[in-house]
Write an enzyme that holds these catalytic residues in place. Structure first.
Site, PDB file in Angstrom:
ATOM      1  N   CYS A 163       0.805  -1.230   0.000  1.00 22.60           N
ATOM      2  CA  CYS A 163       0.000   0.000   0.000  1.00 22.60           C
ATOM      3  C   CYS A 163       0.833   1.272   0.000  1.00 22.60           C
ATOM      4  O   CYS A 163       0.284   2.367  -0.136  1.00 22.60           O
ATOM      5  CB  CYS A 163      -0.932  -0.005   1.211  1.00 22.60           C
ATOM      6  N   HIS A 303      -3.108   8.097   5.537  1.00 16.36           N
ATOM      7  CA  HIS A 303      -3.273   6.735   5.021  1.00 16.36           C
ATOM      8  C   HIS A 303      -4.710   6.296   5.299  1.00 16.36           C
ATOM      9  O   HIS A 303      -5.344   5.699   4.431  1.00 16.36           O
ATOM     10  CB  HIS A 303      -2.266   5.797   5.678  1.00 16.36           C
ATOM     11  N   GLU A 313      -2.259   5.675  13.352  1.00 11.09           N
ATOM     12  CA  GLU A 313      -1.793   6.827  12.578  1.00 11.09           C
ATOM     13  C   GLU A 313      -2.043   8.128  13.339  1.00 11.09           C
ATOM     14  O   GLU A 313      -1.216   9.044  13.316  1.00 11.09           O
ATOM     15  CB  GLU A 313      -2.470   6.868  11.211  1.00 11.09           C
ATOM     16  N   LYS A 334      -9.653   8.081   1.143  1.00 14.56           N
ATOM     17  CA  LYS A 334     -10.099   6.688   1.033  1.00 14.56           C
ATOM     18  C   LYS A 334     -11.550   6.534   1.489  1.00 14.56           C
ATOM     19  O   LYS A 334     -12.191   5.531   1.175  1.00 14.56           O
ATOM     20  CB  LYS A 334      -9.195   5.760   1.847  1.00 14.56           C
ATOM     21  N   HIS A 339      -9.746   1.810  -0.656  1.00 18.20           N
ATOM     22  CA  HIS A 339      -8.290   1.666  -0.608  1.00 18.20           C
ATOM     23  C   HIS A 339      -7.794   1.113  -1.939  1.00 18.20           C
ATOM     24  O   HIS A 339      -8.063  -0.030  -2.286  1.00 18.20           O
ATOM     25  CB  HIS A 339      -7.906   0.741   0.547  1.00 18.20           C
ATOM     26  N   PHE A 398       1.802  -3.278   4.104  1.00 19.47           N
ATOM     27  CA  PHE A 398       2.100  -4.577   4.710  1.00 19.47           C
ATOM     28  C   PHE A 398       3.613  -4.811   4.677  1.00 19.47           C
ATOM     29  O   PHE A 398       4.317  -4.359   3.775  1.00 19.47           O
ATOM     30  CB  PHE A 398       1.401  -5.696   3.945  1.00 19.47           C
TER      31      PHE A 398
END
Length: 412
Positions: A163, A303, A313, A334, A339, A398
């Site tokens: 991502c 994010h 976050e 998002k 996403h 990830f």
């Protein structure tokens, strides 16, 4: 003297539409692009919603014979590069081709082609596999096809960092220009993996929202009732250009990239480090790269995935910005696109640049119930008109990989 890097062209495809105008109008209006999945039969799936791109015809941009040689993530990337090229007014010639490069990444690559041709193999045997199967699916063929189409002979590579891909691609392209290895880079991210195997895989990891009955409110970053992210698809490709090169040809400048950082959590294959320790370090490295103080940042495109990591976050922003954390505007686009995985960083950088240029902060939609762990200014539900000077875009992937891009308004 440090070479400065500006953005002179934008190309975007997302669940909110095809092209810059449609996307910008949609994010400023707080429109959701989340709908029931139409790509495959979802009867047996716990999750039946996604951010699908609607109305895209690759043959609008790509020759019919060539379309068949590419998977969808390449279609999107090449279409966006063509849009960005037209937007920038840049012409690649024999004289400048070796100074024009491409760096477009993808998170998962050609999964649709893999699923399709695995079925062909099982039903009809190995002789029925197309000779274009491998070039359809490998990650660097987005950059490769763009390079071939444009005649760009400079750096030609890609990054694959889940991502964080789009942000890392832009950051590394920025460094190519800064370090005088190119004058122009086409850079960003792309993704198209709304497939049975991908949706089943993310569902198995309990990562997806199951708000199937109300898709448009399913993606709700920072909201207390968030229950997972919504998978989306699309691409964002930007033309990055050395400032004097851009000025010499009278290019329109959207903004300047002034900082970039990446690092690792070294913690877990999917979970973020406790209290956002790695993300905070990355944001601090980004500020150092840009040569600015925390209180100079006006806006963060977070994010913000609509998972429990939103609290992490938030903690990272507080660690990084201290007292300024309550003053900086933070939103997650998002909430509208879902996403986009490897494409997210490219698309979100475009939204951030448009916010700088137009003085409008996109909202975080579906923010209804405050979470005590998420207590920043998330620009809830309605876009905000305010002039800003510096924006930060965050991407965390990830494997514990983090990326931060910092952009500044350009005074023509």
């Amino acid at each position: 003297m440090t070479r400065r890097v500006v953005v002179t062209g934008l190309g975007i495809i997302s669940p909110l539409g095809i092209g810059l105008d449609k996307n910008w109008d949609a994010v400023c209006s707080g429109v959701s692009g989340i709908r029931p999945i139409t790509r495959f039969d979802v009867t047996d799936f716990p999750v039946t919603i996604a951010g699908e791109v609607q109305g895209f015809n690759p043959e609008t941009y790509i020759n019919h014979k060539e379309v068949k040689k590419m998977d969808t993530f390449i279609h999107y990337a090449l279409a966006c590069a063509i849009m960005a090229s037209g937007d920038s007014g840049l012409e690649v010639t024999e004289e400048n081709a070796e100074r024009v490069g491409v760096l477009v990444g993808v998170g998962l690559g050609g999964l649709p082609a893999i699923e399709k041709y695995h079925k062909v193999y099982m039903e009809k045997g190995p002789r029925k596999i197309t000779p274009f199967f491998i070039p359809m699916l490998i990650a660097n063929l987005a950059s490769g096809q763009i390079s071939i189409h444009l005649g760009a002979k400079g750096p030609n590579t890609c990054v694959v960092t889940a991502c964080a891909t789009g942000t890392h691609a832009l950051g590394e392209a920025y460094k190519f220009i800064r370090d005088d290895e190119a004058d122009v880079m086409f850079a960003g991210g792309t993704e198209s993996v709304i497939t049975p195997l991908c949706v089943a895989g993310f569902n198995a990891s309990r990562a997806l929202s199951q708000r199937n009955d109300d898709p448009q409110t399913a993606s709700r970053p920072f909201d207390k009732d968030r229950d997972g992210f919504v998978i989306g698809e699309g691409s964002g490709v930007l033309v990055l250009e050395e400032l004097e090169h851009a000025k010499k040809r009278g290019a329109n400048i959207y903004g300047e990239i002034i900082g970039y950082a990446l690092n690792g959590d070294a913690f877990h294959i999917t979970a973020t480090a406790p209290n956002g320790e790695g993300a905070a370090r990355c944001m601090k490295l980004g500020l150092k790269s840009a040569g600015i103080n925390p209180d100079e940042v006006d806006y963060i495109n977070a994010h913000g995935t609509s998972t429990q990591a939103d609290a992490t976050e938030t903690a990272a922003v507080k660690t990084t910005f201290g007292n300024h954390a309550s003053k900086v505007m933070v939103s997650s686009t998002k909430s509208m696109t879902g996403h986009l995985l490897g494409a997210a960083g490219g698309v979100e950088a475009i939204y951030s640049l448009m916010a700088l240029k137009n003085g409008v902060i996109p909202p975080t939609i579906n923010y209804q119930t405050p979470d005590p762990e998420c207590d920043l200014d998330y620009v809830p539900n309605t876009a905000r008109e305010v002039n800003i000077n510096i924006a930060m875009s965050n991407s965390f992937g990830f494997g514990g990989t983090n990326g931060v891009l910092i952009m500044k308004k350009f005074d023509q």
